[in-house]
Design an enzyme around this catalytic site. Structure first.
Site, PDB file in Angstrom:
ATOM      1  N   ASP A 161       0.839  -1.205   0.000  1.00  0.00           N
ATOM      2  CA  ASP A 161       0.000   0.000   0.000  1.00  0.00           C
ATOM      3  C   ASP A 161       0.872   1.254   0.000  1.00  0.00           C
ATOM      4  O   ASP A 161       0.639   2.215  -0.752  1.00  0.00           O
ATOM      5  CB  ASP A 161      -0.899  -0.052   1.241  1.00  0.00           C
ATOM      6  CG  ASP A 161      -2.008   0.985   1.219  1.00  0.00           C
ATOM      7  OD1 ASP A 161      -2.329   1.491   0.129  1.00  0.00           O
ATOM      8  OD2 ASP A 161      -2.572   1.268   2.293  1.00  0.00           O
ATOM      9  N   ASN A 183      -2.091 -10.818  -4.632  1.00  0.00           N
ATOM     10  CA  ASN A 183      -1.890 -12.268  -4.748  1.00  0.00           C
ATOM     11  C   ASN A 183      -0.578 -12.605  -4.056  1.00  0.00           C
ATOM     12  O   ASN A 183       0.498 -12.173  -4.496  1.00  0.00           O
ATOM     13  CB  ASN A 183      -1.837 -12.693  -6.216  1.00  0.00           C
ATOM     14  CG  ASN A 183      -3.198 -12.570  -6.867  1.00  0.00           C
ATOM     15  OD1 ASN A 183      -4.209 -12.956  -6.272  1.00  0.00           O
ATOM     16  ND2 ASN A 183      -3.248 -12.004  -8.061  1.00  0.00           N
ATOM     17  N   LYS A 185       2.128 -15.088  -3.457  1.00  0.00           N
ATOM     18  CA  LYS A 185       2.560 -16.282  -4.210  1.00  0.00           C
ATOM     19  C   LYS A 185       3.580 -17.127  -3.464  1.00  0.00           C
ATOM     20  O   LYS A 185       3.618 -18.340  -3.619  1.00  0.00           O
ATOM     21  CB  LYS A 185       3.129 -15.847  -5.562  1.00  0.00           C
ATOM     22  CG  LYS A 185       2.029 -15.301  -6.479  1.00  0.00           C
ATOM     23  CD  LYS A 185       2.585 -14.773  -7.768  1.00  0.00           C
ATOM     24  CE  LYS A 185       1.492 -14.445  -8.754  1.00  0.00           C
ATOM     25  NZ  LYS A 185       0.794 -15.639  -9.260  1.00  0.00           N
TER      26      LYS A 185
HETATM   27  C1  LIG Z   1      -1.049  12.708   3.399  1.00  0.00           C
HETATM   28  C2  LIG Z   1       0.345  12.219   3.059  1.00  0.00           C
HETATM   29  C3  LIG Z   1       0.921  11.213   4.060  1.00  0.00           C
HETATM   30  C4  LIG Z   1       1.836  10.192   3.406  1.00  0.00           C
HETATM   31  C5  LIG Z   1       1.991   8.947   4.212  1.00  0.00           C
HETATM   32  C6  LIG Z   1       2.187   7.666   3.382  1.00  0.00           C
HETATM   33  C7  LIG Z   1       0.958   6.804   3.442  1.00  0.00           C
HETATM   34  C8  LIG Z   1       1.080   5.556   2.607  1.00  0.00           C
HETATM   35  C9  LIG Z   1      -0.150   5.229   1.809  1.00  0.00           C
HETATM   36  C10 LIG Z   1      -1.278   4.718   2.645  1.00  0.00           C
HETATM   37  C11 LIG Z   1      -2.591   4.909   1.925  1.00  0.00           C
HETATM   38  C12 LIG Z   1      -3.749   4.451   2.745  1.00  0.00           C
HETATM   39  O1  LIG Z   1      -3.676   3.478   3.423  1.00  0.00           O
HETATM   40  S1  LIG Z   1      -5.178   5.337   2.694  1.00  0.00           S
HETATM   41  C13 LIG Z   1      -6.176   4.608   3.976  1.00  0.00           C
HETATM   42  C14 LIG Z   1      -7.082   3.493   3.483  1.00  0.00           C
HETATM   43  N1  LIG Z   1      -8.097   4.067   2.598  1.00  0.00           N
HETATM   44  C15 LIG Z   1      -9.195   4.662   3.082  1.00  0.00           C
HETATM   45  O2  LIG Z   1      -9.414   4.754   4.280  1.00  0.00           O
HETATM   46  C16 LIG Z   1     -10.122   5.241   2.036  1.00  0.00           C
HETATM   47  C17 LIG Z   1     -11.568   5.104   2.445  1.00  0.00           C
HETATM   48  N2  LIG Z   1     -12.395   5.502   1.300  1.00  0.00           N
HETATM   49  C18 LIG Z   1     -12.723   6.794   1.098  1.00  0.00           C
HETATM   50  O3  LIG Z   1     -12.510   7.667   1.971  1.00  0.00           O
HETATM   51  C19 LIG Z   1     -13.402   7.128  -0.194  1.00  0.00           C
HETATM   52  O4  LIG Z   1     -14.028   5.990  -0.735  1.00  0.00           O
HETATM   53  C20 LIG Z   1     -12.389   7.709  -1.240  1.00  0.00           C
HETATM   54  C21 LIG Z   1     -11.735   8.986  -0.698  1.00  0.00           C
HETATM   55  C22 LIG Z   1     -11.279   6.703  -1.575  1.00  0.00           C
HETATM   56  C23 LIG Z   1     -13.150   8.015  -2.522  1.00  0.00           C
HETATM   57  O5  LIG Z   1     -14.248   8.843  -2.167  1.00  0.00           O
HETATM   58  P1  LIG Z   1     -14.690  10.042  -3.102  1.00  0.00           P
HETATM   59  O6  LIG Z   1     -13.602  11.056  -3.201  1.00  0.00           O
HETATM   60  O7  LIG Z   1     -16.020  10.480  -2.597  1.00  0.00           O
HETATM   61  O8  LIG Z   1     -14.797   9.385  -4.530  1.00  0.00           O
HETATM   62  P2  LIG Z   1     -16.034   8.632  -5.201  1.00  0.00           P
HETATM   63  O9  LIG Z   1     -16.880   9.682  -5.872  1.00  0.00           O
HETATM   64  O10 LIG Z   1     -16.683   7.685  -4.281  1.00  0.00           O
HETATM   65  O11 LIG Z   1     -15.265   7.794  -6.303  1.00  0.00           O
HETATM   66  C24 LIG Z   1     -14.542   8.417  -7.337  1.00  0.00           C
HETATM   67  C25 LIG Z   1     -14.472   7.420  -8.480  1.00  0.00           C
HETATM   68  O12 LIG Z   1     -13.759   6.264  -8.024  1.00  0.00           O
HETATM   69  C26 LIG Z   1     -14.596   5.095  -8.096  1.00  0.00           C
HETATM   70  N3  LIG Z   1     -14.324   4.277  -6.924  1.00  0.00           N
HETATM   71  C27 LIG Z   1     -14.232   4.672  -5.637  1.00  0.00           C
HETATM   72  N4  LIG Z   1     -13.938   3.645  -4.838  1.00  0.00           N
HETATM   73  C28 LIG Z   1     -13.848   2.558  -5.634  1.00  0.00           C
HETATM   74  C29 LIG Z   1     -13.541   1.192  -5.396  1.00  0.00           C
HETATM   75  N5  LIG Z   1     -13.275   0.719  -4.188  1.00  0.00           N
HETATM   76  N6  LIG Z   1     -13.504   0.366  -6.472  1.00  0.00           N
HETATM   77  C30 LIG Z   1     -13.764   0.827  -7.732  1.00  0.00           C
HETATM   78  N7  LIG Z   1     -14.043   2.111  -8.012  1.00  0.00           N
HETATM   79  C31 LIG Z   1     -14.091   2.972  -6.984  1.00  0.00           C
HETATM   80  C32 LIG Z   1     -16.005   5.631  -8.113  1.00  0.00           C
HETATM   81  O13 LIG Z   1     -16.882   4.735  -8.752  1.00  0.00           O
HETATM   82  C33 LIG Z   1     -15.833   6.903  -8.919  1.00  0.00           C
HETATM   83  O14 LIG Z   1     -15.696   6.550 -10.285  1.00  0.00           O
HETATM   84  P3  LIG Z   1     -16.294   7.459 -11.484  1.00  0.00           P
HETATM   85  O15 LIG Z   1     -17.762   7.569 -11.233  1.00  0.00           O
HETATM   86  O16 LIG Z   1     -15.607   8.797 -11.338  1.00  0.00           O
HETATM   87  O17 LIG Z   1     -15.923   6.732 -12.727  1.00  0.00           O
END
Ligand SMILES: CCCCCCCCCCCC(=O)SCCNC(=O)CCNC(=O)[C@H](O)C(C)(C)COP(=O)(O)OP(=O)(O)OC[C@H]1O[C@@H](n2cnc3c(N)ncnc32)[C@H](O)[C@@H]1OP(=O)(O)O
Length: 240
Positions: A161, A183, A185
């Site tokens: 991630d 996946n 493996k």
């Molecule tokens: C700070 C630096 C530090 C830097 C520090 C380093 C960090 C390392 C990285 C770690 C990253 C993480 O772990 S992040 C933490 C884990 N993730 C989360 O907690 C996210 C939880 N989910 C959310 O909050 C939300 O679902 C979002 C923000 C991801 C999306 O919400 P949104 O902005 O309202 O967008 P939304 O309109 O729903 O979707 C936009 C488009 O994407 C599509 N879409 C959305 N989700 C999905 C999905 N799962 N599968 C397929 N498609 C999807 C929608 O159909 C739409 O397509 P279309 O209609 O436009 O075609």
């Protein structure tokens, strides 16, 4: 094998979040004002070698540092506590102040940097912005064990991630993981070094499609393959 591992002012947080009058841009965010903290600011960059790094790890690190010399690659610094501009932007535009308890603010640190040297996630990420790809060198320490002798799948998922997220950040903006498919493996031996190659496959509006593979240093073993969907956050939308 295990033996080879050695072991803003607080109230400013409360002002963060989507403030009245804050700019509402759908593209890149304007930089948030720098915050100053009364907490001790620790400037240590955790993506530099320490004595727990194996010979393989240091060799690979040196090879990539060489690639950085012409500017095509860059090493991404990594801080446990210190704010980056991106994290400040995130707090300013997306964090609801009430979600963070005041007394917990001083304890906040990056999950992957919460272990003593060599015990947890030892990693460094190199980024090639032109080719939209990153390489993460990762040595998982003894505190990340799952099945005896091997890395916990959740620890591997965390690094995948992180690696994919660093690649998704190349085009700019603040992104979050929406979907992660892995996946597994082959199991990854504890304290071994793996290489996570990530690339941006497709950009579709706010959606970033990425993929990566996790291999041994000699590239002979494919440990995992993964794809991820990251979404560039829209400052018009609340996260909660
Ligand atoms: C700070 C630096 C530090 C830097 C520090 C380093 C960090 C390392 C990285 C770690 C990253 C993480 O772990 S992040 C933490 C884990 N993730 C989360 O907690 C996210 C939880 N989910 C959310 O909050 C939300 O679902 C979002 C923000 C991801 C999306 O919400 P949104 O902005 O309202 O967008 P939304 O309109 O729903 O979707 C936009 C488009 O994407 C599509 N879409 C959305 N989700 C999905 C999905 N799962 N599968 C397929 N498609 C999807 C929608 O159909 C739409 O397509 P279309 O209609 O436009 O075609």
């Amino acid at each position: 094998m295990l033996r080879s591992c050695t072991a803003g002012l607080r109230s400013l947080w409360a002002l963060c979040g989507r403030r009245e009058g804050a700019p509402r841009l759908s593209t890149d965010l304007p930089p948030a004002p720098r915050l100053f903290s009364t907490e001790k600011v620790i400037h240590k960059d955790w993506s530099l070698p320490n004595p727990s790094w194996s010979k393989d790890f240091k060799l690979l690190f040196d090879q990539f540092m060489k690639k950085c010399e012409d500017g095509s690659w860059e090493r991404l610094p990594s801080y446990k506590h210190r704010s980056t501009q991106k994290s400040e932007d995130f707090k300013t535009y997306f964090l609801e102040p009430k979600l963070v308890k005041e007394e917990r603010v001083s304890q906040v640190q990056l999950f992957t940097r919460g272990f003593e040297d060599g015990l947890g996630f030892e990693y460094v990420i190199f980024s090639n912005n032109d080719e939209k790809r990153t390489v993460c060198l990762f040595q998982g320490g003894p505190y990340l064990q799952g099945i005896p002798g091997f890395l916990h799948g959740g620890a591997m998922a965390t690094m995948i991630d992180t690696a994919l997220g660093s690649c998704a950040a190349i085009p700019g903006g603040i992104v979050m993981t929406a979907n992660l498919n892995i996946n597994f493996k082959r199991p990854v031996p504890i304290c071994s070094v793996v290489v996570i190659n990530s690339q941006l496959d497709k950009l579709e509006g706010r959606k970033l499609f990425l993929s990566c593979n996790v291999r041994s240093v000699d590239e002979k073993t494919l440990y995992s393959e993964a794809t991820g969907l990251f979404i560039k956050l829209d400052p018009e939308k609340s996260l909660t």
